[in-house]
Structures are given as C-alpha cells and as structure tokens.
Enzyme design. Structure first.
Site, PDB file in Angstrom:
ATOM      1  N   PHE A 113       0.861  -1.181   0.000  1.00 52.32           N
ATOM      2  CA  PHE A 113       0.000   0.000   0.000  1.00 52.32           C
ATOM      3  C   PHE A 113       0.902   1.238   0.000  1.00 52.32           C
ATOM      4  O   PHE A 113       1.836   1.326   0.805  1.00 52.32           O
ATOM      5  CB  PHE A 113      -0.880  -0.027   1.244  1.00 52.32           C
ATOM      6  CG  PHE A 113      -2.011   0.946   1.208  1.00 52.32           C
ATOM      7  CD1 PHE A 113      -3.191   0.630   0.555  1.00 52.32           C
ATOM      8  CD2 PHE A 113      -1.905   2.172   1.831  1.00 52.32           C
ATOM      9  CE1 PHE A 113      -4.249   1.530   0.531  1.00 52.32           C
ATOM     10  CE2 PHE A 113      -2.957   3.082   1.812  1.00 52.32           C
ATOM     11  CZ  PHE A 113      -4.137   2.759   1.153  1.00 52.32           C
ATOM     12  N   ASP A 184       2.495  -5.630   8.180  1.00 51.97           N
ATOM     13  CA  ASP A 184       1.305  -4.797   8.156  1.00 51.97           C
ATOM     14  C   ASP A 184       0.104  -5.733   7.961  1.00 51.97           C
ATOM     15  O   ASP A 184       0.054  -6.477   6.977  1.00 51.97           O
ATOM     16  CB  ASP A 184       1.396  -3.773   7.020  1.00 51.97           C
ATOM     17  CG  ASP A 184       0.266  -2.760   7.070  1.00 51.97           C
ATOM     18  OD1 ASP A 184      -0.845  -3.132   7.494  1.00 51.97           O
ATOM     19  OD2 ASP A 184       0.489  -1.599   6.675  1.00 51.97           O
ATOM     20  N   TYR A 209     -10.500  -0.088  11.156  1.00 50.19           N
ATOM     21  CA  TYR A 209     -11.741   0.328  10.489  1.00 50.19           C
ATOM     22  C   TYR A 209     -12.080  -0.527   9.276  1.00 50.19           C
ATOM     23  O   TYR A 209     -13.112  -0.332   8.659  1.00 50.19           O
ATOM     24  CB  TYR A 209     -11.666   1.815  10.088  1.00 50.19           C
ATOM     25  CG  TYR A 209     -10.457   2.188   9.257  1.00 50.19           C
ATOM     26  CD1 TYR A 209     -10.408   1.904   7.901  1.00 50.19           C
ATOM     27  CD2 TYR A 209      -9.357   2.806   9.842  1.00 50.19           C
ATOM     28  CE1 TYR A 209      -9.298   2.222   7.152  1.00 50.19           C
ATOM     29  CE2 TYR A 209      -8.248   3.135   9.099  1.00 50.19           C
ATOM     30  CZ  TYR A 209      -8.215   2.840   7.754  1.00 50.19           C
ATOM     31  OH  TYR A 209      -7.106   3.151   7.015  1.00 50.19           O
ATOM     32  N   LYS A 210     -11.179  -1.477   8.909  1.00 51.74           N
ATOM     33  CA  LYS A 210     -11.492  -2.356   7.778  1.00 51.74           C
ATOM     34  C   LYS A 210     -12.286  -3.553   8.319  1.00 51.74           C
ATOM     35  O   LYS A 210     -13.405  -3.370   8.780  1.00 51.74           O
ATOM     36  CB  LYS A 210     -10.202  -2.736   7.070  1.00 51.74           C
ATOM     37  CG  LYS A 210      -9.585  -1.522   6.357  1.00 51.74           C
ATOM     38  CD  LYS A 210      -8.238  -1.775   5.714  1.00 51.74           C
ATOM     39  CE  LYS A 210      -7.749  -0.506   5.031  1.00 51.74           C
ATOM     40  NZ  LYS A 210      -6.304  -0.535   4.736  1.00 51.74           N
ATOM     41  N   ARG A 356     -12.779  -4.641  -6.809  1.00 53.50           N
ATOM     42  CA  ARG A 356     -12.422  -5.357  -5.587  1.00 53.50           C
ATOM     43  C   ARG A 356     -13.677  -5.718  -4.792  1.00 53.50           C
ATOM     44  O   ARG A 356     -14.564  -4.875  -4.614  1.00 53.50           O
ATOM     45  CB  ARG A 356     -11.541  -4.401  -4.776  1.00 53.50           C
ATOM     46  CG  ARG A 356     -10.645  -5.023  -3.781  1.00 53.50           C
ATOM     47  CD  ARG A 356      -9.606  -4.024  -3.334  1.00 53.50           C
ATOM     48  NE  ARG A 356     -10.181  -2.888  -2.608  1.00 53.50           N
ATOM     49  CZ  ARG A 356      -9.581  -2.277  -1.597  1.00 53.50           C
ATOM     50  NH1 ARG A 356      -8.403  -2.683  -1.192  1.00 53.50           N
ATOM     51  NH2 ARG A 356     -10.143  -1.240  -1.005  1.00 53.50           N
TER      52      ARG A 356
HETATM   53  C1  LIG Z   1      -5.659   0.764   4.587  1.00 59.14           C
HETATM   54  C2  LIG Z   1      -4.183   0.725   4.665  1.00 59.14           C
HETATM   55  C3  LIG Z   1      -3.469   1.792   5.235  1.00 59.14           C
HETATM   56  C4  LIG Z   1      -4.183   3.050   5.664  1.00 59.14           C
HETATM   57  O1  LIG Z   1      -3.427   3.847   6.498  1.00 59.14           O
HETATM   58  P1  LIG Z   1      -4.133   5.006   7.347  1.00 59.14           P
HETATM   59  O2  LIG Z   1      -3.033   5.754   7.958  1.00 59.14           O
HETATM   60  O3  LIG Z   1      -5.028   4.326   8.349  1.00 59.14           O
HETATM   61  O4  LIG Z   1      -4.954   5.835   6.417  1.00 59.14           O
HETATM   62  C5  LIG Z   1      -2.109   1.661   5.364  1.00 59.14           C
HETATM   63  N1  LIG Z   1      -1.454   0.536   4.949  1.00 59.14           N
HETATM   64  C6  LIG Z   1      -2.119  -0.498   4.399  1.00 59.14           C
HETATM   65  C7  LIG Z   1      -1.364  -1.698   3.960  1.00 59.14           C
HETATM   66  C8  LIG Z   1      -3.491  -0.425   4.215  1.00 59.14           C
HETATM   67  O5  LIG Z   1      -4.144  -1.421   3.636  1.00 59.14           O
END
Ligand SMILES: *Cc1c(COP(=O)(O)O)cnc(C)c1O
Length: 397
Positions: A113, A184, A209-210, A356
């Site tokens: 990400f 992560d 939040y996911k 997705r």
């Molecule tokens: C959703 C996601 C994030 C989001 O980061 P925020 O700081 O909470 O906005 C970061 N890394 C990964 C791998 C994600 O899937």
C-alpha cells in the site's frame, strides 16, 4: 462453532444493500450507536475530565489492544491502539532501524500500500543516514533477503489483488539473515487467523476500520514482540508513552513495555465504537471465519467466471494464497463498479483496472454472493456501465 447467520443481525446494513467493501470500511455494529452515545452523554457529558480515570478512558488503548491481540496471535500485553496506520508504520520502522544500526536496506514489495512506502521514504529522508528502500515484485522478496537487510517490511495481504505472503517463511528467512520484520496486517486482522507470536514477527501494525469494523477514522494498532518491548526505543516519543506522563518531567523516559508505543491522547469516541465491534469479535472462532470466507470467495469466483467472461481474475486462484477479498480486472472497472453500486452491490475500485470485492462472513452469506454475481452479470451483459454518469471519478474510489 460460530453461527454466521446470528452475527449478521449484529450489523446495521441498509436494506437491499450487499456490502462487499468491509475490507475498506467495515459496516456499523448495531451496538456501536448506543455505545458511542453513552460515551458522549454519560461519560463525556456527565463525568467531564474524571472520565479519564473513572470511565477507564486512559486504559482503553491497552485493554482493547489485548482483545485485538487474540485475533492476530499476539501475546497478552503486547498490542496498543492509537494514531493512524501510516503513523504506526513509521513508528515501527523507526524503532526497527535503530535496532540494526549497521545496516541500510529496507525491503518491501511493489504491491505494498503506497502509504507504507511513502512513510518509509519520509523517514529515510529525515534520518539522512543513507538507508535504501528496495521494492521488488512480491514473488521476488525472498530472493532479495541478504545480509545487508535491516528491516523486511511487508503487508501480508495485497490490498489490490488479495495475494497473501507466507508470514512464517519470510520471517524465518529475514531472521536468518539477521534482519527484523514488520508485518502490516491491514487486510489480515479480522480477515483470517494471524499468528504473530508463532511466526516470530518483531513488529505488527494494522488498522481497525477495515475488517474489524471500528468505524471511519478508528485508531490503528501496533504489536511489539515481548523480546523487544522493554528495550525498543520509540522515535515518536510522546508524553503518553512516557514512564510517568503525569510526572511532567523535562526529559523523555520510555514507559514499560508496549506502553511506550503510545504517543498522544487516545481517540476515546473511536475507541468506544471499536469496543462495540470487539464485543462481536470476542465470540468469533477465527478458523471457522477463515473456512467460511474461503467458501464465499470460491463461490463468487466460480459464479463470476461463469456469468461474466469479460472479467479476469486478478487474485490468486489458490485460496490458501488469498486473503478475504477477490479482485477482477476489467478495463472499464471504475464505471462497472459505479453501475454495480447504483444497484446495491457495494465493492470498490483500485487503479488502474481492479474491481475489488471483500467477503466478511460476519454479515455476508451465500445468497448475497449469488445475488452479487447475478447483478454483476446484468451490468456486464447489458453494458449498463457504459454510461457517462458512471465515469466521473469521486475523490474516494
Ligand atoms: C488501509 C491501509 C493503510 C491506511 O493507512 P491510514 O493511515 O489508516 O490511512 C495503510 N497501509 C495499508 C497496507 C493499508 O491497507
């Protein structure tokens, strides 16, 4: 055995909606509304500042961290909540790099990400010690683990394709090369069983939040292995990670264990929503969840491949190598997803061409999967996506 028909009733979903986007923002647990209202009116409203002690606000980041810990295979007392995942990635990486002062390489993959890589880039720049970030193809990660490696920083499940890394194997390989590992778990926590302790991870981070359903802006979590948590040096040395926050000492002294990974004031209203979500998670058998998620995902793949020949599977075909989402490629995927959403089937789109779909057994069942595939077939067969209204991209896709 977890009864996934019963868990469905614990979520407030609008009628007629099939929600396949819990991998991006989980839906609202019914109990969250009353739980947050109670914190606002009974705690904040009536207790005012005494809520920090008397309503247990200050203890929430640790207490709820432990409840998430069960879902990700953490030892008790090793997980704490706070900040956003971007911040937690940076915090873990800064600490890990400090633990390998003679090494300069950070290894990740090019499917990670972007924020994880952006945060690494910013950290490397501010450290200014000549660290290099290598981003290689996900399949090539293991071959790039060398004795130069300081930190292997990976996301277990790829946000676009759902491809899953082998955490145990890569952690072992990195440790054999003398490196540290940060996982992560953004698309793992609440999606599949994770065994941080079992695979010997050094750090783990993720968001709530996911799949965990804590609501928009819910805090992130960080895990530090017990062998490091009393010695790790926090770069984000905020007052709530201090050994005596209310001693107001002029210099920083890290708090005990995982406490030191706290930074500033915890988001109490968000934590209240998370607490309501965890009341559901406490009763979930993660192995049963995984089995159900695979059943649903396999059913969706089979249905879509039969009904929609234009769509090309972008996720691994082998369920063991996937997280809890399924992605398909389609050149007009953005418009197709908008057409689908307009018909009550909510997934999302990731550039350049990925549609997705997330499968969360807590509130998605077989009938939903069949119905979603049926609506998708209609959108494709009748070219319902081919409408200017579906081409204008919103800020959030
Ligand atoms: C959703 C996601 C994030 C989001 O980061 P925020 O700081 O909470 O906005 C970061 N890394 C990964 C791998 C994600 O899937």
């Amino acid at each position: 055995m977890t009864d996934f028909t019963a868990t469905r009733a614990l979520f407030d979903l609008p009628p007629g909606v099939i929600y396949l986007d819990g991998n991006s923002l989980g839906p609202m647990p019914v109990a969250a509304a009353a739980r947050v209202a109670r914190t606002v009116t009974e705690e904040w409203g009536k207790m005012l500042i005494t809520g920090w002690n008397d309503a247990g606000w200050m203890a929430m980041p640790r207490a709820l961290g432990d409840r998430i810990g069960r879902l990700i295979g953490a030892e008790p007392g090793q997980v704490v909540l706070g900040d956003t995942l971007s911040i937690k990635v940076s915090q873990a990486l800064a600490s890990a790099l400090e633990m390998r002062p003679d090494r300069r390489v950070i290894l990740s993959d090019n499917g990670n990400f972007p924020t994880d890589l952006y945060m690494a880039e910013g950290l490397v720049r501010s450290l200014d010690k000549g660290h290099q970030i290598w981003t290689v193809d996900p399949e090539a990660v293991e071959a790039h683990i060398t004795d130069d490696l300081a930190v292997l920083m990976l996301t277990e499940v790829d946000y676009r394709t759902g491809r899953r890394h082998d955490m145990a194997r890569l952690t072992r390989a990195a440790h054999e090369a003398g490196a540290l590992v940060i996982w992560d778990l953004a698309h793992s926590a609440g999606a599949l069983p994770v065994d941080l302790a079992g695979c010997g991870a050094d750090f783990g981070v993720g968001c709530t939040y996911k799949y965990l359903n804590s609501g928009p802006g819910g805090p992130a979590f960080i895990y530090v292995a017990p062998r490091h948590s009393d010695t790790v040096r926090p770069a984000l040395s905020g007052w709530l990670g201090h050994a005596a926050p209310f001693g107001f000492e002029p210099a920083y002294r890290p708090g005990e264990g995982i406490e030191r990974m706290r930074v500033g004031t915890p988001p109490v209203l968000q934590l209240a929503a998370l607490e309501a979500a965890l009341d559901i998670w406490d009763g979930i058998d993660m192995a049963a969840l995984r089995a159900r998620s695979i059943e649903l995902s396999e059913l969706f793949i089979a249905q879509v491949e039969t009904r929609c020949p234009e769509l090309v599977l972008a996720s691994p075909r082998d369920a063991a190598q996937r997280g809890s989402q399924v992605s398909f490629r389609f050149a007009d995927g953005y418009a197709a997803m908008q057409a689908l959403i307009a018909r009550g089937v909510i997934g999302d789109f990731r550039a350049p061409d990925i549609m997705r779909f997330g499968f969360a057994p807590l509130y998605i069942g077989e009938a939903d999967v069949r119905r979603a595939a049926h609506v998708l077939q209609e959108v494709m067969e009748k070219r319902l996506w081919d409408d200017p209204a579906y081409r204008t991209r919103a800020a959030v896709t």
